[in-house]
Design a protein around this motif. Structure first.
Motif, PDB file in Angstrom:
ATOM      1  N   GLU A  28       8.683 -25.389 -37.422  1.00  0.00           N
ATOM      2  CA  GLU A  28       8.253 -24.038 -37.747  1.00  0.00           C
ATOM      3  C   GLU A  28       7.333 -23.489 -36.652  1.00  0.00           C
ATOM      4  O   GLU A  28       7.423 -22.318 -36.289  1.00  0.00           O
ATOM      5  CB  GLU A  28       7.563 -24.016 -39.106  1.00  0.00           C
ATOM      6  CG  GLU A  28       8.535 -24.257 -40.249  1.00  0.00           C
ATOM      7  CD  GLU A  28       7.863 -24.494 -41.585  1.00  0.00           C
ATOM      8  OE1 GLU A  28       6.613 -24.589 -41.645  1.00  0.00           O
ATOM      9  OE2 GLU A  28       8.590 -24.589 -42.584  1.00  0.00           O
ATOM     10  N   GLU A  31       9.375 -22.469 -33.681  1.00  0.00           N
ATOM     11  CA  GLU A  31       9.989 -21.164 -33.914  1.00  0.00           C
ATOM     12  C   GLU A  31       8.994 -20.038 -33.630  1.00  0.00           C
ATOM     13  O   GLU A  31       9.328 -19.055 -32.953  1.00  0.00           O
ATOM     14  CB  GLU A  31      10.482 -21.079 -35.355  1.00  0.00           C
ATOM     15  CG  GLU A  31      11.264 -19.845 -35.670  1.00  0.00           C
ATOM     16  CD  GLU A  31      11.884 -19.869 -37.056  1.00  0.00           C
ATOM     17  OE1 GLU A  31      12.442 -18.831 -37.426  1.00  0.00           O
ATOM     18  OE2 GLU A  31      11.808 -20.898 -37.758  1.00  0.00           O
ATOM     19  N   MET A  52      16.495 -20.822 -30.754  1.00  0.00           N
ATOM     20  CA  MET A  52      16.555 -20.573 -32.200  1.00  0.00           C
ATOM     21  C   MET A  52      17.693 -21.345 -32.853  1.00  0.00           C
ATOM     22  O   MET A  52      17.531 -21.884 -33.949  1.00  0.00           O
ATOM     23  CB  MET A  52      16.694 -19.072 -32.481  1.00  0.00           C
ATOM     24  CG  MET A  52      15.445 -18.278 -32.155  1.00  0.00           C
ATOM     25  SD  MET A  52      13.968 -18.829 -33.028  1.00  0.00           S
ATOM     26  CE  MET A  52      14.375 -18.343 -34.690  1.00  0.00           C
ATOM     27  N   LYS A  56      17.039 -24.001 -35.825  1.00  0.00           N
ATOM     28  CA  LYS A  56      17.688 -23.827 -37.137  1.00  0.00           C
ATOM     29  C   LYS A  56      18.534 -25.044 -37.502  1.00  0.00           C
ATOM     30  O   LYS A  56      18.520 -25.494 -38.646  1.00  0.00           O
ATOM     31  CB  LYS A  56      18.551 -22.557 -37.157  1.00  0.00           C
ATOM     32  CG  LYS A  56      17.771 -21.284 -37.000  1.00  0.00           C
ATOM     33  CD  LYS A  56      16.798 -21.075 -38.126  1.00  0.00           C
ATOM     34  CE  LYS A  56      16.074 -19.767 -37.971  1.00  0.00           C
ATOM     35  NZ  LYS A  56      15.026 -19.573 -38.962  1.00  0.00           N
ATOM     36  N   LYS A  57      19.257 -25.587 -36.531  1.00  0.00           N
ATOM     37  CA  LYS A  57      20.070 -26.775 -36.794  1.00  0.00           C
ATOM     38  C   LYS A  57      19.179 -27.959 -37.156  1.00  0.00           C
ATOM     39  O   LYS A  57      19.454 -28.691 -38.113  1.00  0.00           O
ATOM     40  CB  LYS A  57      20.924 -27.124 -35.580  1.00  0.00           C
ATOM     41  CG  LYS A  57      21.793 -28.352 -35.812  1.00  0.00           C
ATOM     42  CD  LYS A  57      22.479 -28.803 -34.547  1.00  0.00           C
ATOM     43  CE  LYS A  57      23.294 -30.050 -34.732  1.00  0.00           C
ATOM     44  NZ  LYS A  57      22.577 -31.169 -35.311  1.00  0.00           N
ATOM     45  N   SER A  60      17.757 -27.612 -40.638  1.00  0.00           N
ATOM     46  CA  SER A  60      18.803 -27.941 -41.605  1.00  0.00           C
ATOM     47  C   SER A  60      18.979 -29.454 -41.730  1.00  0.00           C
ATOM     48  O   SER A  60      19.083 -29.988 -42.841  1.00  0.00           O
ATOM     49  CB  SER A  60      20.105 -27.283 -41.180  1.00  0.00           C
ATOM     50  OG  SER A  60      21.150 -27.658 -42.031  1.00  0.00           O
TER      51      SER A  60
END
Length: 67
Positions: A28, A31, A52, A56-57, A60
């Motif tokens: 986080e 990001e 990004m 994100k991957k 996940s």
């Protein structure tokens, strides 16, 4: 930039050293740092998008591993 390791190295070159001991927390913060670099026009759109996608991957994957 192809991996979270590459992204970490890139952010360190930009002066952002992130390590909280919590993998999800680190991601986080990655990001946030990446968004700030983009907003300040320190990186181009392609670098921002690559970063990004990697974040994100990885988020996940971490969430799947916790389930």
């Amino acid at each position: 930039m192809n991996s979270i390791y590459d992204l970490r190295q890139f952010l360190q070159k930009c002066g952002a050293f992130v390590y909280t001991g919590d993998r999800l927390g680190d991601l986080e913060l990655f990001e946030i740092e990446l968004k700030q670099l983009y907003e300040w026009n320190m990186i181009d759109v392609k670098t921002f998008q690559q970063g990004m996608l990697i974040i994100k991957k990885e988020i996940s994957d971490v969430k799947k591993a916790k389930s």
